[in-house]
Motif scaffolding. Structure first.
Motif, PDB file in Angstrom:
ATOM      1  N   LEU A 237      10.454  18.618  -5.467  1.00 23.43           N
ATOM      2  CA  LEU A 237       9.364  19.603  -5.456  1.00 23.43           C
ATOM      3  C   LEU A 237       9.929  20.998  -5.163  1.00 23.43           C
ATOM      4  CD1 LEU A 237       6.567  17.723  -3.431  1.00 23.43           C
ATOM      5  CD2 LEU A 237       6.824  17.868  -5.904  1.00 23.43           C
TER       6      LEU A 237
ATOM      7  N   ALA B 205      -3.471   5.603  -3.193  1.00 24.04           N
ATOM      8  CA  ALA B 205      -4.544   6.593  -3.257  1.00 24.04           C
ATOM      9  C   ALA B 205      -4.224   7.686  -4.266  1.00 24.04           C
ATOM     10  CB  ALA B 205      -4.738   7.211  -1.870  1.00 24.04           C
TER      11      ALA B 205
ATOM     12  N   SER C  15       2.724  18.329  -0.060  1.00 23.94           N
ATOM     13  CA  SER C  15       3.408  17.115   0.362  1.00 23.94           C
ATOM     14  C   SER C  15       3.219  15.984  -0.646  1.00 23.94           C
ATOM     15  CB  SER C  15       2.947  16.678   1.749  1.00 23.94           C
ATOM     16  OG  SER C  15       1.651  16.181   1.685  1.00 23.94           O
TER      17      SER C  15
ATOM     18  N   VAL D 258       0.867  -1.189   0.000  1.00 23.13           N
ATOM     19  CA  VAL D 258       0.000   0.000   0.000  1.00 23.13           C
ATOM     20  C   VAL D 258       0.899   1.232   0.000  1.00 23.13           C
ATOM     21  CG1 VAL D 258      -1.861   1.255   1.160  1.00 23.13           C
ATOM     22  CG2 VAL D 258      -1.743  -1.241   1.334  1.00 23.13           C
ATOM     23  N   GLY D 259       0.864   1.987  -1.111  1.00 19.95           N
ATOM     24  CA  GLY D 259       1.652   3.223  -1.190  1.00 19.95           C
ATOM     25  C   GLY D 259       2.703   3.167  -2.270  1.00 19.95           C
ATOM     26  N   THR D 260       2.826   4.258  -3.000  1.00 15.82           N
ATOM     27  CA  THR D 260       3.812   4.341  -4.090  1.00 15.82           C
ATOM     28  C   THR D 260       4.782   5.504  -3.882  1.00 15.82           C
ATOM     29  OG1 THR D 260       2.171   5.586  -5.362  1.00 15.82           O
ATOM     30  CG2 THR D 260       2.414   3.233  -5.896  1.00 15.82           C
TER      31      THR D 260
ATOM     32  N   SER E   1       8.488   6.763  -1.834  1.00 13.48           N
ATOM     33  CA  SER E   1       9.834   6.192  -1.930  1.00 13.48           C
ATOM     34  C   SER E   1       9.902   4.840  -1.217  1.00 13.48           C
ATOM     35  CB  SER E   1      10.867   7.163  -1.371  1.00 13.48           C
ATOM     36  OG  SER E   1      10.534   7.501  -0.050  1.00 13.48           O
TER      37      SER E   1
ATOM     38  N   HIS F 266      15.028   9.689   7.306  1.00  7.93           N
ATOM     39  CA  HIS F 266      16.002   9.919   6.245  1.00  7.93           C
ATOM     40  C   HIS F 266      15.734   8.951   5.095  1.00  7.93           C
ATOM     41  CE1 HIS F 266      19.786  10.505   4.191  1.00  7.93           C
ATOM     42  NE2 HIS F 266      20.016  11.533   4.983  1.00  7.93           N
TER      43      HIS F 266
HETATM   44  C1  LIG Z   1       8.496  19.130  -0.354  1.00  3.03           C
HETATM   45  C2  LIG Z   1       9.214  18.022   0.323  1.00  3.03           C
HETATM   46  C3  LIG Z   1      10.587  17.940   0.224  1.00  3.03           C
HETATM   47  C4  LIG Z   1      11.274  16.930   0.867  1.00  3.03           C
HETATM   48  N1  LIG Z   1      12.605  16.894   0.732  1.00  3.03           N
HETATM   49  C5  LIG Z   1      13.286  15.961   1.394  1.00  3.03           C
HETATM   50  C6  LIG Z   1      14.694  15.924   1.286  1.00  3.03           C
HETATM   51  O1  LIG Z   1      15.325  16.729   0.605  1.00  3.03           O
HETATM   52  N2  LIG Z   1      15.360  14.979   1.989  1.00  3.03           N
HETATM   53  C7  LIG Z   1      14.663  14.113   2.812  1.00  3.03           C
HETATM   54  O2  LIG Z   1      15.309  13.358   3.532  1.00  3.03           O
HETATM   55  N3  LIG Z   1      13.331  14.059   2.859  1.00  3.03           N
HETATM   56  C8  LIG Z   1      12.628  14.977   2.189  1.00  3.03           C
HETATM   57  N4  LIG Z   1      11.282  14.984   2.274  1.00  3.03           N
HETATM   58  C9  LIG Z   1      10.601  13.918   3.021  1.00  3.03           C
HETATM   59  C10 LIG Z   1      10.544  12.642   2.159  1.00  3.03           C
HETATM   60  O3  LIG Z   1       9.988  12.927   0.926  1.00  3.03           O
HETATM   61  C11 LIG Z   1       9.737  11.550   2.802  1.00  3.03           C
HETATM   62  O4  LIG Z   1      10.563  11.060   3.834  1.00  3.03           O
HETATM   63  C12 LIG Z   1       9.399  10.371   1.869  1.00  3.03           C
HETATM   64  O5  LIG Z   1       8.731  10.838   0.737  1.00  3.03           O
HETATM   65  C13 LIG Z   1       8.516   9.363   2.587  1.00  3.03           C
HETATM   66  O6  LIG Z   1       8.230   8.298   1.703  1.00  3.03           O
HETATM   67  P1  LIG Z   1       7.073   7.275   2.025  1.00  3.03           P
HETATM   68  O7  LIG Z   1       7.042   6.337   0.878  1.00  3.03           O
HETATM   69  O8  LIG Z   1       7.226   6.724   3.389  1.00  3.03           O
HETATM   70  O9  LIG Z   1       5.736   8.142   2.039  1.00  3.03           O
HETATM   71  P2  LIG Z   1       5.014   8.977   0.900  1.00  3.03           P
HETATM   72  O10 LIG Z   1       5.967   9.439  -0.127  1.00  3.03           O
HETATM   73  O11 LIG Z   1       4.206  10.004   1.603  1.00  3.03           O
HETATM   74  O12 LIG Z   1       4.050   7.912   0.211  1.00  3.03           O
HETATM   75  C14 LIG Z   1       2.884   7.441   0.829  1.00  3.03           C
HETATM   76  C15 LIG Z   1       2.055   6.673  -0.191  1.00  3.03           C
HETATM   77  O13 LIG Z   1       1.010   6.001   0.475  1.00  3.03           O
HETATM   78  C16 LIG Z   1      -0.207   6.188  -0.234  1.00  3.03           C
HETATM   79  N5  LIG Z   1      -1.304   6.001   0.725  1.00  3.03           N
HETATM   80  C17 LIG Z   1      -1.421   6.508   1.966  1.00  3.03           C
HETATM   81  N6  LIG Z   1      -2.554   6.062   2.562  1.00  3.03           N
HETATM   82  C18 LIG Z   1      -3.159   5.241   1.659  1.00  3.03           C
HETATM   83  C19 LIG Z   1      -4.353   4.459   1.671  1.00  3.03           C
HETATM   84  N7  LIG Z   1      -5.170   4.370   2.735  1.00  3.03           N
HETATM   85  N8  LIG Z   1      -4.651   3.742   0.554  1.00  3.03           N
HETATM   86  C20 LIG Z   1      -3.839   3.757  -0.528  1.00  3.03           C
HETATM   87  N9  LIG Z   1      -2.688   4.492  -0.573  1.00  3.03           N
HETATM   88  C21 LIG Z   1      -2.365   5.198   0.501  1.00  3.03           C
HETATM   89  C22 LIG Z   1      -0.063   7.588  -0.826  1.00  3.03           C
HETATM   90  O14 LIG Z   1      -0.940   7.767  -1.921  1.00  3.03           O
HETATM   91  C23 LIG Z   1       1.409   7.540  -1.257  1.00  3.03           C
HETATM   92  O15 LIG Z   1       1.541   6.905  -2.482  1.00  3.03           O
HETATM   93  C24 LIG Z   1      10.567  15.977   1.628  1.00  3.03           C
HETATM   94  C25 LIG Z   1       9.184  16.032   1.709  1.00  3.03           C
HETATM   95  C26 LIG Z   1       8.506  17.047   1.070  1.00  3.03           C
HETATM   96  C27 LIG Z   1       7.007  17.112   1.171  1.00  3.03           C
END
Ligand SMILES: Cc1cc2nc3c(=O)[nH]c(=O)nc-3n(C[C@H](O)[C@H](O)[C@H](O)COP(=O)(O)OP(=O)(O)OC[C@H]3O[C@@H](n4cnc5c(N)ncnc54)[C@H](O)[C@@H]3O)c2cc1C
Length: 385
Positions: A52, A41, A135, A14-16, A18, A293
């Motif tokens: 971004l 989602a 975000s 669940v989730g796309t 990183s 991180h």
């Molecule tokens: C503008 C910005 C700049 C950033 N820059 C940095 C940086 O330079 N260095 C750094 O270390 N970090 C940075 N970050 C933070 C970093 O991007 C996050 O740590 C990282 O994206 C987290 O990845 P993730 O896959 O855990 O979550 P996310 O990228 O938030 O992905 C979550 C996924 O889950 C899906 N999802 C959630 N709930 C549901 C559900 N119920 N059903 C189906 N799908 C669902 C969403 O659609 C999404 O695809 C930044 C963040 C932002 C917003």
């Protein structure tokens, strides 16, 4: 020959973000076959959130930031990607994920649901719902649309993202007002001297840094959005952006009865309180430690891929330094683990070195600013050693 390690039902992720796509890539790199279904989602595009910021500074369209679309990811990594599909509930007994597009049986389930932006706790006014956040790619698209032809931006929150957005928007030619209700920027991550130098550098670059200034109303005005501060002062801007940090998105896990504290609780093998369900990325925590991180998330993806292939692996936390994206003030942060200790700051004209020492005087984290960023590698080696 590809390892299988899977039953007839698929692995569902669940989730796309990183974490989700990082795991998919790691699984295929490990040559692990088997059916993978990914539910997300959002639109399911692969992109880097850190881009971004660059997009904001350079005026890029959301489409320019996409590395691969959902279809391209599905094709490249031999998976089924269901975009615009929300996971609603988990029936753990029957091992079924209930989604907005039907129910799917899983052999294993991985939650990579990320984190959601914190909203200002009390914000009133006729335009309180016009406060934006950035975000995700769709947030970014909408933000760009709202900003088109406009210039005055208020940022609520002196978080790392708040400061980075302020810096990039100012470079893009906007008039930027950075509001922080507390007395300093990045209050949980920077010691006092570093925080005050950062505020000075941002102000020197042209950002209006407003400390101890909360905004409590946003109303429609004649010429834009009218902000009312706690002090009673008013100001008119075109766009209001709230960047007050994020919190792990745990609703799906909590409703399924999994153990949740700040994040979804997982062990060093990314196993939640249900052995058939794993969690990684911003939604999870391991021994009270969040994934803050990207390299930790990448490391966790490889650990989990090995486990899913039938091997043994455990998450190992390494000290990670992060360069904030601030052209006005070079800044490297290496967050300390949650251990008691104190900051020791040393300032020179060109920079600040702040070391976080634990009770035995051992270096556990650091912040470097200005000229001092050249010490990042040396201090990281001390932490690792
Ligand atoms: C503008 C910005 C700049 C950033 N820059 C940095 C940086 O330079 N260095 C750094 O270390 N970090 C940075 N970050 C933070 C970093 O991007 C996050 O740590 C990282 O994206 C987290 O990845 P993730 O896959 O855990 O979550 P996310 O990228 O938030 O992905 C979550 C996924 O889950 C899906 N999802 C959630 N709930 C549901 C559900 N119920 N059903 C189906 N799908 C669902 C969403 O659609 C999404 O695809 C930044 C963040 C932002 C917003």
């Amino acid at each position: 020959m590809p390892a299988t390690g899977m039953t007839a039902d698929p692995l569902i992720i669940v989730g796309t973000g990183s974490a989700g796509y990082g795991l998919l890539r790691a699984i295929r790199q490990a040559d692990l076959g088997g059916e993978i279904l990914i539910v997300t989602a959002d639109e399911g595009a692969s992109y880097s959130k850190s881009q971004l910021l660059d997009g904001v500074a350079r005026g890029k369209e959301a489409g320019d930031l996409v590395i691969a679309t959902a279809d391209q990811m599905a094709h490249r990594y031999e998976a089924t990607v269901l975009a615009h599909t929300r996971a609603l509930a988990i029936d753990r007994e029957r091992r079924v994920l209930l989604t907005s597009r039907g129910d799917f049986r899983y052999a294993r389930l991985v939650l990579a649901t990320g984190a959601e932006p914190l909203r200002p706790p009390v914000l009133r006014g006729t335009a309180a719902d016009k406060v934006l956040t950035v975000s995700s790619l769709s947030d970014y698209r909408y933000f760009r649309h709202q900003l088109a032809g406009r210039q005055r931006v208020a940022i609520l929150g002196g978080s790392a993202a708040g400061c980075e957005f302020a810096d990039h928007l100012q470079r893009a030619g906007c008039a930027v007002y950075l509001f922080e209700a507390g007395s300093r920027l990045l209050v949980e991550r920077l010691p006092a001297l570093c925080a005050s130098r950062l505020a000075q550098r941002l102000a020197g670059a042209g950002v209006h840094v407003l400390l101890e200034q909360g905004v409590h109303r946003v109303d429609h005005g004649v010429d834009g959005l009218e902000l009312t501060m706690l002090s009673g002062e008013r100001m008119t801007v075109d766009v209001v952006l709230s960047l007050q940090g994020v919190r792990p998105r745990t609703g799906l896990a909590a409703r399924a009865g999994l153990e949740v504290r700040r994040g979804i609780v997982a062990d060093l093998e990314l196993r939640t309180s249900d052995p058939d369900i794993r969690a990684l990325g911003r939604c999870a925590e391991i021994a009270g430690r969040p994934f803050s991180h990207p390299d930790d998330t990448a490391a966790a993806s490889h650990v989990l891929a090995r486990i899913l292939a039938g091997g043994r692996a455990r998450m190992v936390w390494a000290p990670r330094a992060r360069h904030l994206q601030l052209s006005s003030c070079p800044l490297v942060l290496c967050d300390a683990p949650p251990v008691p200790g104190e900051w020791v700051e040393t300032a020179t004209r060109g920079g600040v070195t702040a070391r976080y020492l634990d009770g035995r005087g051992i270096l556990r984290g650091f912040v470097l600013m200005g000229d001092a960023v050249s010490m990042a590698e040396r201090l990281s080696a001390q932490l690792a050693g």
